[in-house]
Design a protein around this motif. Structure first.
Motif, PDB file in Angstrom:
ATOM      1  N   ILE A 283      10.296  14.852   1.782  1.00  0.00           N
ATOM      2  CA  ILE A 283      11.314  15.493   0.954  1.00  0.00           C
ATOM      3  C   ILE A 283      10.939  16.952   0.728  1.00  0.00           C
ATOM      4  O   ILE A 283       9.816  17.256   0.314  1.00  0.00           O
ATOM      5  N   VAL A 284      11.872  17.832   1.008  1.00  0.00           N
ATOM      6  CA  VAL A 284      11.718  19.253   0.705  1.00  0.00           C
ATOM      7  C   VAL A 284      12.726  19.607  -0.377  1.00  0.00           C
ATOM      8  O   VAL A 284      13.910  19.247  -0.265  1.00  0.00           O
ATOM      9  N   SER A 285      12.275  20.274  -1.446  1.00  0.00           N
ATOM     10  CA  SER A 285      13.188  20.573  -2.544  1.00  0.00           C
ATOM     11  C   SER A 285      12.978  21.981  -3.068  1.00  0.00           C
ATOM     12  O   SER A 285      11.900  22.579  -2.912  1.00  0.00           O
ATOM     13  N   ALA A 286      14.019  22.511  -3.692  1.00  0.00           N
ATOM     14  CA  ALA A 286      13.980  23.819  -4.334  1.00  0.00           C
ATOM     15  C   ALA A 286      14.872  23.759  -5.558  1.00  0.00           C
ATOM     16  O   ALA A 286      15.860  23.005  -5.594  1.00  0.00           O
ATOM     17  N   GLY A 287      14.538  24.544  -6.570  1.00  0.00           N
ATOM     18  CA  GLY A 287      15.353  24.516  -7.767  1.00  0.00           C
ATOM     19  C   GLY A 287      14.942  25.551  -8.791  1.00  0.00           C
ATOM     20  O   GLY A 287      13.918  26.238  -8.638  1.00  0.00           O
TER      21      GLY A 287
ATOM     22  N   VAL B 203       0.866  -1.182   0.000  1.00  0.00           N
ATOM     23  CA  VAL B 203       0.000   0.000   0.000  1.00  0.00           C
ATOM     24  C   VAL B 203       0.901   1.230   0.000  1.00  0.00           C
ATOM     25  O   VAL B 203       1.849   1.314   0.789  1.00  0.00           O
ATOM     26  N   CYS B 204       0.591   2.188  -0.876  1.00  0.00           N
ATOM     27  CA  CYS B 204       1.433   3.375  -0.993  1.00  0.00           C
ATOM     28  C   CYS B 204       0.586   4.644  -1.038  1.00  0.00           C
ATOM     29  O   CYS B 204      -0.437   4.698  -1.730  1.00  0.00           O
ATOM     30  N   LEU B 205       1.024   5.643  -0.306  1.00  0.00           N
ATOM     31  CA  LEU B 205       0.448   6.989  -0.368  1.00  0.00           C
ATOM     32  C   LEU B 205       1.576   7.941  -0.740  1.00  0.00           C
ATOM     33  O   LEU B 205       2.587   8.027  -0.036  1.00  0.00           O
ATOM     34  N   ASN B 206       1.398   8.636  -1.845  1.00  0.00           N
ATOM     35  CA  ASN B 206       2.426   9.548  -2.355  1.00  0.00           C
ATOM     36  C   ASN B 206       1.773  10.898  -2.634  1.00  0.00           C
ATOM     37  O   ASN B 206       0.964  11.031  -3.558  1.00  0.00           O
TER      38      ASN B 206
ATOM     39  N   LEU C 205       9.961  33.215 -13.614  1.00  0.00           N
ATOM     40  CA  LEU C 205      10.757  34.432 -13.492  1.00  0.00           C
ATOM     41  C   LEU C 205      10.784  35.219 -14.798  1.00  0.00           C
ATOM     42  O   LEU C 205      10.704  36.450 -14.811  1.00  0.00           O
ATOM     43  N   ARG C 206      10.931  34.521 -15.895  1.00  0.00           N
ATOM     44  CA  ARG C 206      10.783  35.055 -17.236  1.00  0.00           C
ATOM     45  C   ARG C 206      10.330  33.894 -18.113  1.00  0.00           C
ATOM     46  O   ARG C 206      10.199  32.770 -17.632  1.00  0.00           O
ATOM     47  N   GLU C 207      10.092  34.125 -19.373  1.00  0.00           N
ATOM     48  CA  GLU C 207       9.501  33.090 -20.218  1.00  0.00           C
ATOM     49  C   GLU C 207      10.323  31.796 -20.158  1.00  0.00           C
ATOM     50  O   GLU C 207      11.515  31.772 -20.487  1.00  0.00           O
ATOM     51  N   ASN C 208       9.657  30.722 -19.668  1.00  0.00           N
ATOM     52  CA  ASN C 208      10.214  29.367 -19.592  1.00  0.00           C
ATOM     53  C   ASN C 208      11.318  29.196 -18.551  1.00  0.00           C
ATOM     54  O   ASN C 208      11.982  28.156 -18.521  1.00  0.00           O
ATOM     55  N   LEU C 209      11.512  30.189 -17.681  1.00  0.00           N
ATOM     56  CA  LEU C 209      12.460  30.083 -16.586  1.00  0.00           C
ATOM     57  C   LEU C 209      11.683  30.059 -15.276  1.00  0.00           C
ATOM     58  O   LEU C 209      11.016  31.034 -14.926  1.00  0.00           O
ATOM     59  N   PHE C 210      11.771  28.938 -14.544  1.00  0.00           N
ATOM     60  CA  PHE C 210      10.946  28.737 -13.356  1.00  0.00           C
ATOM     61  C   PHE C 210      11.795  28.557 -12.105  1.00  0.00           C
ATOM     62  O   PHE C 210      12.880  27.959 -12.142  1.00  0.00           O
ATOM     63  N   PHE C 211      11.271  29.061 -11.008  1.00  0.00           N
ATOM     64  CA  PHE C 211      11.782  28.762  -9.676  1.00  0.00           C
ATOM     65  C   PHE C 211      10.764  27.862  -8.987  1.00  0.00           C
ATOM     66  O   PHE C 211       9.567  28.172  -8.952  1.00  0.00           O
ATOM     67  N   ASP C 212      11.224  26.733  -8.438  1.00  0.00           N
ATOM     68  CA  ASP C 212      10.328  25.715  -7.893  1.00  0.00           C
ATOM     69  C   ASP C 212      10.585  25.462  -6.417  1.00  0.00           C
ATOM     70  O   ASP C 212      11.739  25.450  -5.966  1.00  0.00           O
ATOM     71  N   LEU C 213       9.509  25.245  -5.688  1.00  0.00           N
ATOM     72  CA  LEU C 213       9.561  24.739  -4.320  1.00  0.00           C
ATOM     73  C   LEU C 213       8.585  23.568  -4.225  1.00  0.00           C
ATOM     74  O   LEU C 213       7.500  23.608  -4.828  1.00  0.00           O
ATOM     75  N   SER C 214       8.942  22.538  -3.470  1.00  0.00           N
ATOM     76  CA  SER C 214       8.014  21.415  -3.334  1.00  0.00           C
ATOM     77  C   SER C 214       8.212  20.709  -2.002  1.00  0.00           C
ATOM     78  O   SER C 214       9.304  20.705  -1.419  1.00  0.00           O
ATOM     79  N   LEU C 215       7.124  20.106  -1.550  1.00  0.00           N
ATOM     80  CA  LEU C 215       7.112  19.280  -0.348  1.00  0.00           C
ATOM     81  C   LEU C 215       6.433  17.968  -0.702  1.00  0.00           C
ATOM     82  O   LEU C 215       5.290  17.968  -1.187  1.00  0.00           O
ATOM     83  N   GLN C 216       7.130  16.867  -0.496  1.00  0.00           N
ATOM     84  CA  GLN C 216       6.596  15.559  -0.864  1.00  0.00           C
ATOM     85  C   GLN C 216       6.648  14.614   0.327  1.00  0.00           C
ATOM     86  O   GLN C 216       7.624  14.586   1.087  1.00  0.00           O
ATOM     87  N   TYR C 217       5.559  13.835   0.471  1.00  0.00           N
ATOM     88  CA  TYR C 217       5.498  12.808   1.514  1.00  0.00           C
ATOM     89  C   TYR C 217       5.081  11.491   0.866  1.00  0.00           C
ATOM     90  O   TYR C 217       4.114  11.425   0.112  1.00  0.00           O
ATOM     91  N   ARG C 218       5.839  10.437   1.177  1.00  0.00           N
ATOM     92  CA  ARG C 218       5.520   9.109   0.636  1.00  0.00           C
ATOM     93  C   ARG C 218       5.609   8.081   1.744  1.00  0.00           C
ATOM     94  O   ARG C 218       6.613   8.011   2.458  1.00  0.00           O
ATOM     95  N   ASN C 219       4.542   7.306   1.878  1.00  0.00           N
ATOM     96  CA  ASN C 219       4.505   6.217   2.850  1.00  0.00           C
ATOM     97  C   ASN C 219       4.224   4.917   2.108  1.00  0.00           C
ATOM     98  O   ASN C 219       3.242   4.817   1.360  1.00  0.00           O
TER      99      ASN C 219
END
Length: 562
Positions: free
Chosen positions: A546-550, A508-511, A520-534
């Protein structure tokens, strides 16, 4: 696949003499896909939208539909208007209006970023060329993992048109990645990087892989498009596909797409790789092949139905000429040559309603006996899959808030075959759903674009799957043969009945993931994310937070959606 390569060369040299306008295609994960989804549901009067189950989309068709929207009676929000302008800017070779708004205020060294969307662009009457860098840097921290996670991507993408009769595109990237713990487990299981293929170890616990894709396109007649190259294809309207997905590695293919009247008919011939375990040094890997057809028809302005069929076969690195027949019903051909191959068929539908709803689904049929279904004893070869889903745009009256729900259900042994060559896989990865078989999955997605440059996505994936145990083949592993010798109990008796969905070791998986992106400009992105998987297997649970930035330029965000 010499016959396909030979045909492709013939098309390249002959077709330009009678070709009409031809287009390149939008890459997977492009932000335009969701906008076109919205417009199809909202507009509901232009049947050209109804063929959207075939992906990737043609840039030419996307611009044509965007201009149709712009000239129609559909009311666009401020955000939709921004997205519409982005379509024109990123596909300017097909835009027929004034392009002054696409120009940058301050080009770099006079020749670079003259337009907002392209590093370098040539836009003449008989020649179009755009060259762009591909960059992605994502850093993450996983709870209880001392390793620093990252994805580093550098590359270039080039596309162009010659006299609007021949299109070409290529994207080349070099990638280093250290993913979360369950990503490492998947790499070790598949002996391949999910979504890619060949890799080398990187700094002990990471992977280093090269991704190179490219194709050429021509138009053989007014209604027939031809594409030959090495890339991915997708058939379906959902987040997943039970027919053909872009989740796995790219492959060599020849595609013919015929669109006329209310019909769209696609022929797809592919060269694939059977499962392998490369233990020693350099070596030539074997090949296998596939032929697929998809025929769809617009029943009305809001309803589209389709028929799908596919054959996976191996002839010891030799293509079977029988399957070059472009007419649908490959199963008949497979039967006439002795029925040695893996044949599947399916039905799909899509219905738009009330300018805010879309209902869709797929039914995949691998193998069955009606008498065995009536008995209800869980016969192993009653193999099928079902997808049902719905999309709700501008949900609850909130502009640009979109909700999607989907469920996928696949019986044991679906996609597998009596030999390991003809299973429904390529380069150690499934061709359709990433879980393989013997599972029930539920997906919920919320997308919200509160302002032109802001993107918020929340996605939850929950699934139950039955896995193999030491003395029981549950039918979940589609790489494993489904022959009688592989379906024995601990005493050596063949097990033909008693296979239920989720039977075997219980997984059993929860993701869940929450993503925030700012352009920021056309096709240039700044990303933040929070992910939990059990993930729980036989009541033993493992969790990842998982905490990520990019930042990323001209590339989609790396996802761990399994």
């Amino acid at each position: 696949m010499q016959i396909i390569k030979s045909f492709a060369k013939l098309f390249v040299f002959i077709c330009p003499f009678f070709a009409t306008a031809q287009s390149t295609y939008l890459p997977e994960g492009n932000k335009i896909y969701h906008f076109m989804d919205r417009m199809e549901i909202k507009h509901q009067t232009n049947t050209e939208f109804n063929f959207s189950s075939i992906k990737p989309y043609s840039r030419k068709n996307v611009v044509n539909q965007a201009e149709f929207i712009n000239n129609g009676k559909t009311t666009l929000s401020k955000v939709d208007a921004y997205n519409l302008q982005s379509i024109y800017m990123n596909n300017s070779e097909w835009y027929t209006g004034d392009k002054k708004a696409f120009l940058s205020k301050t080009p770099v060294l006079k020749h670079f970023y003259v337009t907002k969307s392209n590093l370098y662009e040539v836009d003449n009457k008989d020649f179009y060329l755009s060259i762009n860098p591909v960059l992605g840097f994502q850093f993450a921290k996983e709870q209880d993992n001392i390793q620093k996670l990252f994805v580093s991507t550098r590359g270039v993408t080039v596309r162009g048109l010659i006299a609007k009769k021949i299109g070409f595109s290529t994207t080349i990237t070099d990638n280093q990645e250290r993913g979360p713990s369950f990503f490492d487990a998947k790499v070790n299981q598949l002996r391949a990087v999910p979504g890619n293929g060949f890799y080398k170890p990187f700094k002990g616990t990471g992977v280093d892989y090269f991704d190179a894709r490219g194709y050429i396109t021509v138009n053989a007649a007014k209604y027939v498009d031809i594409q030959f190259g090495y890339d991915k294809n997708f058939i379906g309207n959902g987040y997943r596909s039970l027919f053909l997905s872009d989740w796995g590695n790219s492959n060599l293919f020849l595609k013919l797409n015929t669109k006329i009247w209310k019909l769209n008919y696609q022929n797809l011939f592919m060269e694939l790789m059977p499962q392998f375990d490369k233990i020693t040094g350099d070596q030539l890997l074997d090949r296998k092949y596939a032929a697929m057809h998809h025929l769809s028809i617009n029943v009305s302005k809001g309803v589209n139905i389709g028929l799908f069929e596919g054959i996976i076969f191996g002839r010891k690195n030799r293509f079977d000429f029988q399957y070059l027949n472009p007419i649908i019903f490959l199963r008949h051909i497979e039967g006439t040559i002795g029925s040695p191959d893996n044949a599947i068929a399916g039905f799909d539908f899509k219905a738009n309603a009330l300018h805010s709803l879309q209902f869709y689904g797929q039914f995949l049929l691998d193998e069955f006996k009606l008498s065995k279904i009536r008995e209800g004893n869980g016969w192993w070869a009653n193999k099928w899959g079902l997808q049902l889903g719905a999309k709700y745009i501008d949900a609850f009256g909130i502009s640009n808030l979109d909700i999607q729900v989907e469920t996928n259900r696949v019986r044991p042994y679906t996609y597998s075959h009596g030999d390991s060559i003809s299973n429904y896989t390529h380069y150690n990865q499934p061709l359709a759903h990433p879980l393989g078989a013997n599972f029930q999955e539920f997906i919920g997605i919320v997308k919200y674009q509160p302002a032109p440059k802001w993107y918020i996505t929340a996605r939850t994936i929950y699934y139950k799957q039955g896995l193999d145990s030491a003395y029981y083949n549950s039918g979940s592993n589609i790489f494993r043969s489904n022959s009688a010798s592989e379906r024995k109990d601990i005493n050596g008796n063949v097990i033909d009945d008693g296979y239920t969905l989720g039977g075997g070791k219980k997984a059993v998986c929860l993701n869940g993931i929450l993503q925030l992106a700012y352009e920021l400009r056309e096709n240039l992105f700044f990303d933040l994310s929070l992910q939990y998987r059990n993930y729980k297997l036989d009541n033993v649970s493992t969790s990842s937070t998982i905490v990520s930035a990019g930042v990323r330029l001209n590339i989609f965000q790396r996802e761990y959606n399994y």
